[in-house]
Design a protein around this motif. Structure first.
Motif, PDB file in Angstrom:
ATOM      1  N   ALA A  38       0.699  -1.223  -0.211  1.00  0.00           N
ATOM      2  CA  ALA A  38       0.290  -0.032  -0.185  1.00  0.00           C
ATOM      3  C   ALA A  38       0.877   1.072  -0.392  1.00  0.00           C
ATOM      4  O   ALA A  38       1.845   1.139   0.879  1.00  0.00           O
ATOM      5  CB  ALA A  38      -1.030  -0.267   1.196  1.00  0.00           C
ATOM      6  N   ILE A  39       0.138   2.455  -0.428  1.00  0.00           N
ATOM      7  CA  ILE A  39       0.878   3.552  -0.258  1.00  0.00           C
ATOM      8  C   ILE A  39      -0.018   4.713   0.013  1.00  0.00           C
ATOM      9  O   ILE A  39      -0.852   4.614  -0.736  1.00  0.00           O
ATOM     10  CB  ILE A  39       1.414   4.119  -2.524  1.00  0.00           C
ATOM     11  CG1 ILE A  39       2.687   2.867  -2.356  1.00  0.00           C
ATOM     12  CG2 ILE A  39       1.948   5.366  -1.640  1.00  0.00           C
ATOM     13  CD1 ILE A  39       3.135   3.613  -4.036  1.00  0.00           C
ATOM     14  N   LEU A  40       0.500   5.407   1.094  1.00  0.00           N
ATOM     15  CA  LEU A  40      -0.650   6.967   1.499  1.00  0.00           C
ATOM     16  C   LEU A  40       0.352   7.880   1.299  1.00  0.00           C
ATOM     17  O   LEU A  40       1.414   8.099   0.710  1.00  0.00           O
ATOM     18  CB  LEU A  40       0.016   6.434   3.222  1.00  0.00           C
ATOM     19  CG  LEU A  40      -0.675   7.743   3.923  1.00  0.00           C
ATOM     20  CD1 LEU A  40      -2.642   7.800   4.079  1.00  0.00           C
ATOM     21  CD2 LEU A  40      -0.013   7.745   5.181  1.00  0.00           C
ATOM     22  N   ILE A  41      -0.500   8.588   0.764  1.00  0.00           N
ATOM     23  CA  ILE A  41      -0.459  10.357  -0.280  1.00  0.00           C
ATOM     24  C   ILE A  41      -0.915  10.916   1.024  1.00  0.00           C
ATOM     25  O   ILE A  41      -2.456  10.816   1.203  1.00  0.00           O
ATOM     26  CB  ILE A  41      -0.893  10.241  -1.582  1.00  0.00           C
ATOM     27  CG1 ILE A  41      -0.455   9.357  -2.419  1.00  0.00           C
ATOM     28  CG2 ILE A  41      -0.721  11.699  -1.650  1.00  0.00           C
ATOM     29  CD1 ILE A  41      -0.959   9.570  -4.125  1.00  0.00           C
ATOM     30  N   VAL A  42       0.003  11.876   1.435  1.00  0.00           N
ATOM     31  CA  VAL A  42      -0.069  13.242   2.398  1.00  0.00           C
ATOM     32  C   VAL A  42      -0.102  14.061   1.349  1.00  0.00           C
ATOM     33  O   VAL A  42       0.335  14.916   0.286  1.00  0.00           O
ATOM     34  CB  VAL A  42       0.736  12.925   3.349  1.00  0.00           C
ATOM     35  CG1 VAL A  42      -0.098  14.271   3.615  1.00  0.00           C
ATOM     36  CG2 VAL A  42       0.644  11.756   4.297  1.00  0.00           C
ATOM     37  N   TRP A  48      -7.762  16.185  -0.699  1.00  0.00           N
ATOM     38  CA  TRP A  48      -7.912  14.522  -0.944  1.00  0.00           C
ATOM     39  C   TRP A  48      -8.448  14.724  -2.604  1.00  0.00           C
ATOM     40  O   TRP A  48      -8.785  13.194  -2.984  1.00  0.00           O
ATOM     41  CB  TRP A  48      -8.723  13.753   0.178  1.00  0.00           C
ATOM     42  CG  TRP A  48      -9.392  14.183  -0.120  1.00  0.00           C
ATOM     43  CD1 TRP A  48     -10.401  15.091   0.819  1.00  0.00           C
ATOM     44  CD2 TRP A  48     -10.469  13.339  -0.088  1.00  0.00           C
ATOM     45  NE1 TRP A  48     -11.724  14.852   0.391  1.00  0.00           N
ATOM     46  CE2 TRP A  48     -11.791  13.824   0.002  1.00  0.00           C
ATOM     47  CE3 TRP A  48     -10.815  12.317  -0.703  1.00  0.00           C
ATOM     48  CZ2 TRP A  48     -12.672  13.225  -0.122  1.00  0.00           C
ATOM     49  CZ3 TRP A  48     -11.809  10.897  -0.627  1.00  0.00           C
ATOM     50  CH2 TRP A  48     -13.328  11.787  -0.117  1.00  0.00           C
ATOM     51  N   THR A  49      -9.269  15.638  -3.017  1.00  0.00           N
ATOM     52  CA  THR A  49     -10.551  15.803  -3.706  1.00  0.00           C
ATOM     53  C   THR A  49      -9.531  16.216  -5.062  1.00  0.00           C
ATOM     54  O   THR A  49     -10.144  16.349  -6.269  1.00  0.00           O
ATOM     55  CB  THR A  49     -11.471  16.862  -3.876  1.00  0.00           C
ATOM     56  OG1 THR A  49     -11.359  18.131  -3.748  1.00  0.00           O
ATOM     57  CG2 THR A  49     -12.238  16.070  -2.120  1.00  0.00           C
ATOM     58  N   LEU A  50      -8.676  17.011  -5.479  1.00  0.00           N
ATOM     59  CA  LEU A  50      -7.436  17.416  -6.477  1.00  0.00           C
ATOM     60  C   LEU A  50      -7.601  16.759  -7.338  1.00  0.00           C
ATOM     61  O   LEU A  50      -6.787  15.387  -7.297  1.00  0.00           O
ATOM     62  CB  LEU A  50      -6.503  18.255  -5.893  1.00  0.00           C
ATOM     63  CG  LEU A  50      -5.712  18.761  -6.902  1.00  0.00           C
ATOM     64  CD1 LEU A  50      -6.428  20.413  -7.525  1.00  0.00           C
ATOM     65  CD2 LEU A  50      -3.850  19.063  -6.620  1.00  0.00           C
ATOM     66  N   PRO A  51      -8.123  16.450  -8.357  1.00  0.00           N
ATOM     67  CA  PRO A  51      -7.755  15.839  -9.170  1.00  0.00           C
ATOM     68  C   PRO A  51      -6.313  15.245  -9.552  1.00  0.00           C
ATOM     69  O   PRO A  51      -6.493  13.907 -10.197  1.00  0.00           O
ATOM     70  CB  PRO A  51      -8.527  16.180 -11.176  1.00  0.00           C
ATOM     71  CG  PRO A  51     -10.039  17.064 -10.642  1.00  0.00           C
ATOM     72  CD  PRO A  51      -8.800  17.711  -9.290  1.00  0.00           C
ATOM     73  N   ASN A  52      -5.170  16.517  -9.519  1.00  0.00           N
ATOM     74  CA  ASN A  52      -4.367  16.337 -10.152  1.00  0.00           C
ATOM     75  C   ASN A  52      -3.717  14.462  -9.406  1.00  0.00           C
ATOM     76  O   ASN A  52      -2.523  13.666  -9.194  1.00  0.00           O
ATOM     77  CB  ASN A  52      -3.305  17.344  -9.598  1.00  0.00           C
ATOM     78  CG  ASN A  52      -3.762  18.441 -11.241  1.00  0.00           C
ATOM     79  OD1 ASN A  52      -5.208  18.363 -11.120  1.00  0.00           O
ATOM     80  ND2 ASN A  52      -2.656  19.242 -11.130  1.00  0.00           N
ATOM     81  N   ALA A  53      -4.026  14.443  -7.784  1.00  0.00           N
ATOM     82  CA  ALA A  53      -3.290  13.762  -7.010  1.00  0.00           C
ATOM     83  C   ALA A  53      -4.181  12.827  -7.025  1.00  0.00           C
ATOM     84  O   ALA A  53      -3.918  11.416  -7.243  1.00  0.00           O
ATOM     85  CB  ALA A  53      -3.685  14.503  -5.041  1.00  0.00           C
ATOM     86  N   VAL A  68      -3.538   2.356  -3.597  1.00  0.00           N
ATOM     87  CA  VAL A  68      -2.605   3.542  -3.218  1.00  0.00           C
ATOM     88  C   VAL A  68      -4.195   4.579  -2.567  1.00  0.00           C
ATOM     89  O   VAL A  68      -5.003   4.341  -2.549  1.00  0.00           O
ATOM     90  CB  VAL A  68      -2.679   4.244  -4.226  1.00  0.00           C
ATOM     91  CG1 VAL A  68      -2.222   5.856  -4.583  1.00  0.00           C
ATOM     92  CG2 VAL A  68      -1.520   3.603  -4.526  1.00  0.00           C
ATOM     93  N   TYR A  69      -3.797   4.670  -1.161  1.00  0.00           N
ATOM     94  CA  TYR A  69      -4.986   5.437  -0.723  1.00  0.00           C
ATOM     95  C   TYR A  69      -4.787   7.013  -0.012  1.00  0.00           C
ATOM     96  O   TYR A  69      -3.410   7.520  -0.250  1.00  0.00           O
ATOM     97  CB  TYR A  69      -5.167   5.296   0.764  1.00  0.00           C
ATOM     98  CG  TYR A  69      -5.620   3.621   1.295  1.00  0.00           C
ATOM     99  CD1 TYR A  69      -6.576   3.491   1.198  1.00  0.00           C
ATOM    100  CD2 TYR A  69      -4.142   2.382   1.044  1.00  0.00           C
ATOM    101  CE1 TYR A  69      -7.465   2.329   1.183  1.00  0.00           C
ATOM    102  CE2 TYR A  69      -4.913   1.429   0.546  1.00  0.00           C
ATOM    103  CZ  TYR A  69      -6.129   1.455   1.421  1.00  0.00           C
ATOM    104  OH  TYR A  69      -6.173  -0.566   1.422  1.00  0.00           O
ATOM    105  N   GLY A 126       4.416   1.875   1.606  1.00  0.00           N
ATOM    106  CA  GLY A 126       4.764   3.580   1.858  1.00  0.00           C
ATOM    107  C   GLY A 126       4.471   4.263   1.754  1.00  0.00           C
ATOM    108  O   GLY A 126       3.509   4.943   1.877  1.00  0.00           O
ATOM    109  N   ALA A 127       5.080   5.435   1.710  1.00  0.00           N
ATOM    110  CA  ALA A 127       4.395   6.911   1.905  1.00  0.00           C
ATOM    111  C   ALA A 127       4.889   7.616   1.137  1.00  0.00           C
ATOM    112  O   ALA A 127       6.338   7.766   0.763  1.00  0.00           O
ATOM    113  CB  ALA A 127       4.619   7.474   2.949  1.00  0.00           C
ATOM    114  N   ILE A 128       4.178   9.019   0.170  1.00  0.00           N
ATOM    115  CA  ILE A 128       4.930   9.762  -0.194  1.00  0.00           C
ATOM    116  C   ILE A 128       3.798  11.362  -0.123  1.00  0.00           C
ATOM    117  O   ILE A 128       2.602  11.015   0.241  1.00  0.00           O
ATOM    118  CB  ILE A 128       4.896   9.619  -2.376  1.00  0.00           C
ATOM    119  CG1 ILE A 128       5.541  11.232  -2.635  1.00  0.00           C
ATOM    120  CG2 ILE A 128       2.988   9.540  -2.368  1.00  0.00           C
ATOM    121  CD1 ILE A 128       5.703  10.484  -3.758  1.00  0.00           C
ATOM    122  N   GLY A 129       4.866  12.594   0.058  1.00  0.00           N
ATOM    123  CA  GLY A 129       3.843  13.884   0.934  1.00  0.00           C
ATOM    124  C   GLY A 129       4.919  15.322   0.061  1.00  0.00           C
ATOM    125  O   GLY A 129       5.408  14.413  -1.212  1.00  0.00           O
TER     126      GLY A 129
END
Length: 244
Positions: A38-42, A48-53, A68-69, A126-129
């Protein structure tokens, strides 16, 4: 220090393919079908609603073979993408006041709870910010590989030397040339200190790019489009290395 760079950029076309759920009580966009990683995006200030993200999350899910969360870490407050397009709305968006409503002390417990929920459900996480989320993944990294297998960040905002020095997890930094938050001094600190911490480290430099390029690049600009793609590939490679 002003925060103008955090509210500029470009919206991307495309339709996200994931769905909405909850994670540790937070509304969450989820995409992918992996049961092993799993990958957590901060997210950045656009939330969280931005289409790009969400489109980036879809890419990570497919190319890193992960689920991916992308949770909401702003308590339901939504910053309209129109802020990027409309000078009047951009001027009216008071980022210092917004950040005061979303301090590290207020939001990190939610971020940590989401990471722990994923670790309970997946062997590797993993996580990405991005921007605002950059400090958060470094705080997660202080918990070591018992929590996360790796972290990545692109143009982190509000990242402190103490958070950098506390890193205990493999870390990747996607660093634009021009960044009022990831300053030359802070870049030098990262590249001097993280290699001394005994954790794998990757620093990827993007000449000509500015703060926000990895989430809000102008796709009509060939250089920005190419460097955005390179940042995405770098993150995917990092996750494939540490989540497999």
């Amino acid at each position: 220090m002003t925060c103008d760079a955090c509210k500029t950029g470009f919206r991307w076309d495309g339709t996200p393919v994931g769905s909405e759920t909850t994670l540790a009580g937070n509304q969450t966009y989820v995409t992918g079908t992996s049961t092993s990683a799993a990958i957590l995006i901060v997210h950045d200030v656009f939330g969280w609603t931005l289409p790009n993200a969400r489109l980036l999350a879809d890419h990570y899910a497919q190319e890193a073979n992960a689920t991916v969360y992308l949770p909401d870490f702003f308590g339901g407050e939504i910053v309209s993408p129109e802020v990027m397009d409309d000078p009047e709305k951009r001027a009216a968006f008071d980022i210092p006041a917004f950040i005061a409503r979303n301090t590290k002390e207020q939001r990190f417990p939610e971020i940590l709870a989401c990471a722990r929920a994923l670790k309970d459900a997946y062997p590797k996480v993993g996580a990405i910010g991005f921007c605002y989320g950059g400090w958060a993944v470094f705080q997660l990294a202080a918990h070591g590989t018992e929590l996360l297998s790796c972290i990545s960040t692109a143009h982190p905002t509000f990242l402190s030397e103490a958070e950098i020095a506390a890193c205990r997890t493999p870390a990747q930094i996607l660093a634009p040339e021009h960044d009022q938050y990831l300053t030359p001094e802070l870049k030098e600190y990262c590249n001097r200190v993280i290699p001394s911490l005994g954790v794998p480290y990757e620093y990827v430099y993007f000449p000509g790019m500015s703060h926000g390029f990895a989430t809000r690049a102008n796709l009509n600009n060939e250089l920005q489009k190419a460097e955005l793609a390179r940042a995405k590939r770098a993150a995917v490679h990092w996750f494939n290395e540490w989540l497999r």
